[in-house]
Structures are given as structure tokens and as C-alpha cells.
Design an enzyme around this catalytic site. Structure first.
Site, PDB file in Angstrom:
ATOM      1  N   GLU A  89      45.038  22.386  39.681  1.00 60.72           N
ATOM      2  CA  GLU A  89      45.076  23.827  39.930  1.00 60.72           C
ATOM      3  C   GLU A  89      46.539  24.204  40.144  1.00 60.72           C
ATOM      4  O   GLU A  89      47.173  23.708  41.069  1.00 60.72           O
ATOM      5  CB  GLU A  89      44.277  24.200  41.173  1.00 60.72           C
ATOM      6  CG  GLU A  89      42.843  23.691  41.191  1.00 60.72           C
ATOM      7  CD  GLU A  89      42.257  23.778  42.591  1.00 60.72           C
ATOM      8  OE1 GLU A  89      42.520  24.772  43.294  1.00 60.72           O
ATOM      9  OE2 GLU A  89      41.553  22.832  42.985  1.00 60.72           O
ATOM     10  N   ASP A 143      45.394  34.646  42.415  1.00 62.45           N
ATOM     11  CA  ASP A 143      45.240  34.119  43.765  1.00 62.45           C
ATOM     12  C   ASP A 143      45.943  35.041  44.765  1.00 62.45           C
ATOM     13  O   ASP A 143      46.607  36.008  44.391  1.00 62.45           O
ATOM     14  CB  ASP A 143      45.820  32.702  43.833  1.00 62.45           C
ATOM     15  CG  ASP A 143      45.265  31.888  44.990  1.00 62.45           C
ATOM     16  OD1 ASP A 143      44.358  32.380  45.673  1.00 62.45           O
ATOM     17  OD2 ASP A 143      45.744  30.769  45.207  1.00 62.45           O
ATOM     18  N   TYR A 187      42.557  32.945  37.319  1.00 61.53           N
ATOM     19  CA  TYR A 187      42.356  34.021  38.291  1.00 61.53           C
ATOM     20  C   TYR A 187      43.655  34.374  38.996  1.00 61.53           C
ATOM     21  O   TYR A 187      44.645  33.640  38.922  1.00 61.53           O
ATOM     22  CB  TYR A 187      41.288  33.647  39.320  1.00 61.53           C
ATOM     23  CG  TYR A 187      41.535  32.382  40.113  1.00 61.53           C
ATOM     24  CD1 TYR A 187      41.917  32.433  41.444  1.00 61.53           C
ATOM     25  CD2 TYR A 187      41.354  31.128  39.529  1.00 61.53           C
ATOM     26  CE1 TYR A 187      42.116  31.272  42.184  1.00 61.53           C
ATOM     27  CE2 TYR A 187      41.552  29.966  40.255  1.00 61.53           C
ATOM     28  CZ  TYR A 187      41.934  30.045  41.580  1.00 61.53           C
ATOM     29  OH  TYR A 187      42.135  28.896  42.300  1.00 61.53           O
TER      30      TYR A 187
END
Length: 459
Positions: free
Chosen positions: A9, A58, A56
Site C-alpha cells: 500500500e 487517504d 483511493y
């Protein structure tokens, strides 16, 4: 585990450079522009893509890309780099729209870990481990390894200190505050213990490592993940390991980072003092003995050992030319040293700071990574074709294959759907949902039936 699920990630820094514009754009505004294309088709800034990944926004307007589940280090690198391609496409789209509105600046997406205000954002590593076994023992053995591995896999950073500017091994080291914790931002532990396996919790847990730097050079990611995987194999096999616990882990991680000679000594709980590379040598020797006892090494394991041992030799001998095409901190140091010599400037010169940022800029137009590769100044692990494919197609050997097929079919058939790492759901009258708890399973009749039903309804 002889076969493991990996995931990365990566949170990206975002900025807008506007040398002539009268009106500036904040990071929030630039992030919204970046995700306009995503929101247009996904109706959200938090989406799963056809390649099985999650994209996405964050906290703090940091774009984040989470790779699909991968079961080899090479596959993971391809999908991590594939995420960069996806984000570069979003940059280009946002750049065109801003230009049409009269903005002449440039969007920069930075694969680094700190900004000018001292904030830190991370690259989180995920390793699937079996639920059985002593997690405390795993963490105890892993923590000294994770603290000292920065000397071979750090991204490098120019840091301001009371004693003046210095070049450090790691960008994340000074932002770690605990060895183990369930928090990710408040206390920033080396290992996050929040129990979210994204798999069958009876059999698996997800080891969530948040101490690592974001890497630009593929061989650095290869060593970071590959060496950690082999240490985990040693631990899971129950191989006895001497106590290498550090007396003060948070002091040690900083002292190691701040001494680019690699000669800083840290104190073990036993009272013995060692350098980071000496501690790493203890791990690599123990791991090699164990892995070789199982039979011939795989090509991946051979390559990991070769780079791991070569990197330690480079730190020990101070011969950075051994790794200055493979390891981020050494590649960047070579660039900074040459530029500093040419300009005759101090390490805190703004031009060196810009060079540091350019190293982490993922855009081929403004970043250094692509140019370094084209000039044979940075080595590769995977090919352009593998990266391009990874940006579009999910890994075919893990659960991500099921998710990728489902998302692709639902989008092609214009069906409303919901997905996460475990669930595939059609938002139709029947609200049909498939629970995929095995991250290794890439074939599932239930998913086939769900996809077939979408196509049948469309005809």
C-alpha cells in the site's frame, strides 16, 4: 509458508508547481482534480480496479494505491509499478483539464515518505502468515531485522539536524515511535497489530509492516520484500534464533539512519554492541543456512541472497559502487554527490532538495527514475510489458483474479456492484454476494455463476 500472499500500500505526496500562475492550488484541490476521472465512473474516490487493486484518497489528500494480492515478489513489483502507470494516467488527465482552465503549473506525484512540513506518509507491506504460532515471538525476531534493514533498502533522505544537514538511510526512521501497536498514525509502530486478515481469520493473519520507505528502484523493493519473506519462513519453521532484541529500539532506528557510514553501533538487550550491517549479517547467515537445508535455492531466493549480501558488503566496505544501480539510497547519494561536486554547494542547497524530490517523482516527464533506467543508471526486475499488463489485469494465481473478473464483467454489463478484499456483491434485487475468504483461491464456481448471471441478464 512456502507460498505467501504479498501486498503493498503506497501513499503518494502531491503538489502543484506554479512558477507563473497567480492562483495556486492546494493539495486538496489538486487531489480532487486528480480523482475527477475516477469519481466520474466509480461515483467515489475509493474504488477497486479491474486489475484487482484498490485506489483511493487517504487522509491528508494522499492518493493511495494498494496492489492486488500477489504470490511472488516479481509479481508484486509489476503490480506496484502498474499502480504508478494508473496514477500517471490520472495526472495527465488532470493536467489537460487544468490547462484548459488556464492553469500553467505542473502536478507532481511523489513516491516518497515526508513533505516539507515534516509530515510522513507510508509504504505499508503486507505479508500473509498463518494464525497458528506465537505472534509475539514472530514480532520479537522481526523487529531488530526491520530496524536494521534500512541500511540495505532505505530510500535515502537529506535531513536537517541541529548539527547541520546530513544524508540519512531512511525517510521513515525518524517518524517511528513504537515497535508494535494497533495504531498507524498516532504512534506509528514498526509492526501494526490491528487484526484485519482480509482472509479466513481461523487460519490466517496479515502481518502489516509500516516502517519501510517507498522505493523507486525495483531491485530495492525486491530485496525489501524478498528478504523479509525469507526471515518469516525461518520464524514460521520454528528455527531457534538468538536473542537480538535492541535495548532501545526507537533510539536505534534513528541512530542507524543518521550515520550513512553504517558504523553507528546500537546496544542489544544483552549489553552487546553491534552495527546494523553486523546484525543484518547474522540474519542473512541464519536464513541462508535454513533455506539451503531445504534443497536447491529458487532463482528468486538466489537473487535475493546475492543482492542482500552484496548490499551488506557495500555498507561494510563503504564501496557504494557495488549497489549504486540497485539500492535507492546509494543511487540517490551518487546523484547528490555528483551534483554537489559540480555546483560546489552545501548539502542544504535548495537545488539538491529539488533533485531529491525529482528522484521520487513518478511522472516520466518530470521524474528521474525513467531517465536513470534509460541511461543504465538504475536496474530493473520486471519488464515494461509486465508492468503494462499489471496495470490492467489482475494476478491470475490469487483471489485477485476473481475480483478482477467480477469488476470487469460488472462494468462491461453496466451492473451496480460493491466489492472489497473479501466480498463480491451485485446490488440487484437479489443482493447476491460471494464471500472469498481464501486469498490463494483463483478459481471459484460461485464467482463464475455470478458473472454468468450478469451476462445472461444482458442478453
Amino acid at each position: 509458508m512456502t507460498r505467501r500472499i504479498f501486498g503493498l500500500e503506497t501513499e503518494y505526496g502531491i503538489t502543484y508547481a506554479h512558477p507563473t500562475d497567480d492562483v495556486t492550488l492546494s493539495a486538496d484541490e489538486v487531489a480532487r482534480q486528480l480523482f475527477k476521472k475516477v469519481v466520474a465512473w466509480g461515483r467515489s474516490s475509493n474504488v477497486f480496479l479491474r486489475n484487482g487493486s484498490r485506489l483511493y484518497l487517504d487522509v491528508g489528500s494522499h492518493p493511495e494505491y494498494a496492489t492486488a494480492e500477489c504470490d511472488s515478489v516479481e509479481q508484486l513489483i509489476a503490480h506496484d509499478r502498474g499502480g504508478e502507470l494508473i496514477l500517471v494516467d490520472l495526472i495527465d488527465d488532470a493536467q489537460r483539464r487544468l490547462a484548459q482552465e488556464g492553469y500553467t503549473g505542473t502536478i507532481h506525484l511523489l513516491k516518497n515518505n515526508t513533505d516539507s512540513a515534516g509530515n510522513s506518509y507510508g509504504c505499508h507491506e503486507n505479508y500473509l502468515v498463518r494464525r497458528q504460532g506465537d505472534f509475539t515471538r514472530l514480532a520479537d525476531i522481526l523487529i531488530p531485522f526491520l530496524i536494521t534493514r534500512q541500511v540495505v533498502v532505505g530510500a535515502g533522505k537529506i535531513m536537517s539536524t541541529p548539527q547541520g544537514p546530513r544524508y540519512c538511510f531512511s525517510q521513515r526512521a525518524d517518524h517511528m515511535w513504537e515497535a508494535v501497536s494497533s495504531a498507524t498514525t498516532r504512534s506509528r509502530p514498526i509492526i501494526n497489530t490491528r487484526d484485519e486478515p482480509h482472509a479466513d481469520a481461523e487460519f490466517y493473519r496479515r502481518l502489516h509492516v509500516i516502517v519501510g520507505d517507498s522505493n523507486i528502484a525495483e531491485p530495492t523493493t525486491f530485496l525489501k520484500v524478498g528478504a523479509t519473506d525469507m526471515v518469516l519462513r525461518l520464524i514460521e519453521a520454528g528455527v531457534p534464533m538468538r536473542d537480538l532484541a535492541l535495548d532501545n529500539a526507537m533510539r536505534a532506528i534513528r541512530e542507524i539512519s543518521h550515520d550513512i557510514t553504517g558504523r553507528a553501533t546500537v546496544t542489544l538487550s544483552s549489553g552487546k554492541t553491534v552495527t546494523a550491517w553486523q546484525l543484518q549479517e547474522m540474519y542473512v547467515e541464519k536464513v541462508r543456512t535454513y533455506v539451503e537445508s531445504l534443497g536447491p535455492l529458487s532463482p528468486t531466493d538466489e537473487a535475493v541472497f546475492e543482492l542482500w549480501e552484496r548490499a551488506l558488503r557495500a555498507v561494510e566496505t563503504q564501496d557504494h559502487s557495488l549497489i549504486d544501480r540497485d539500492i535507492d539510497w546509494a543511487i540517490k547519494k551518487r546523484l547528490l554527490d555528483r551534483t554537489q561536486d559540480r555546483l560546489g554547494c552545501a548539502l542544504d542547497d535548495p537545488r539538491l532538495a529539488r533533485l531529491d524530490l525529482a528522484y521520487h517523482d513518478i511522472s516520466p516527464a518530470t521524474g528521474l527514475g525513467h531517465r536513470l533506467v534509460s541511461r543504465s543508471m538504475m536496474n530493473r526486475v520486471v519488464s515494461d510489458a509486465e508492468v503494462e499488463r499489471a496495470s490492467q489485469v489482475a494476478p491470475e494465481t490469487t483471489r485477485a483474479h476473481l475480483r478482477g473478473r467480477f469488476v470487469t464483467a460488472a462494468q462491461e454489463q453496466k451492473k451496480d456492484y460493491t466489492v472489497d478484499w473479501v466480498h463480491l456483491k451485485l446490488n440487484d434485487q437479489a443482493q447476491r454476494t460471494v464471500l472469498c475468504k481464501d486469498p490463494f483461491a483463483h478459481v471459484d464456481d460461485r464467482v463464475d455463476q455470478l458473472i454468468d448471471s450478469m451476462r445472461t441478464q444482458a442478453t
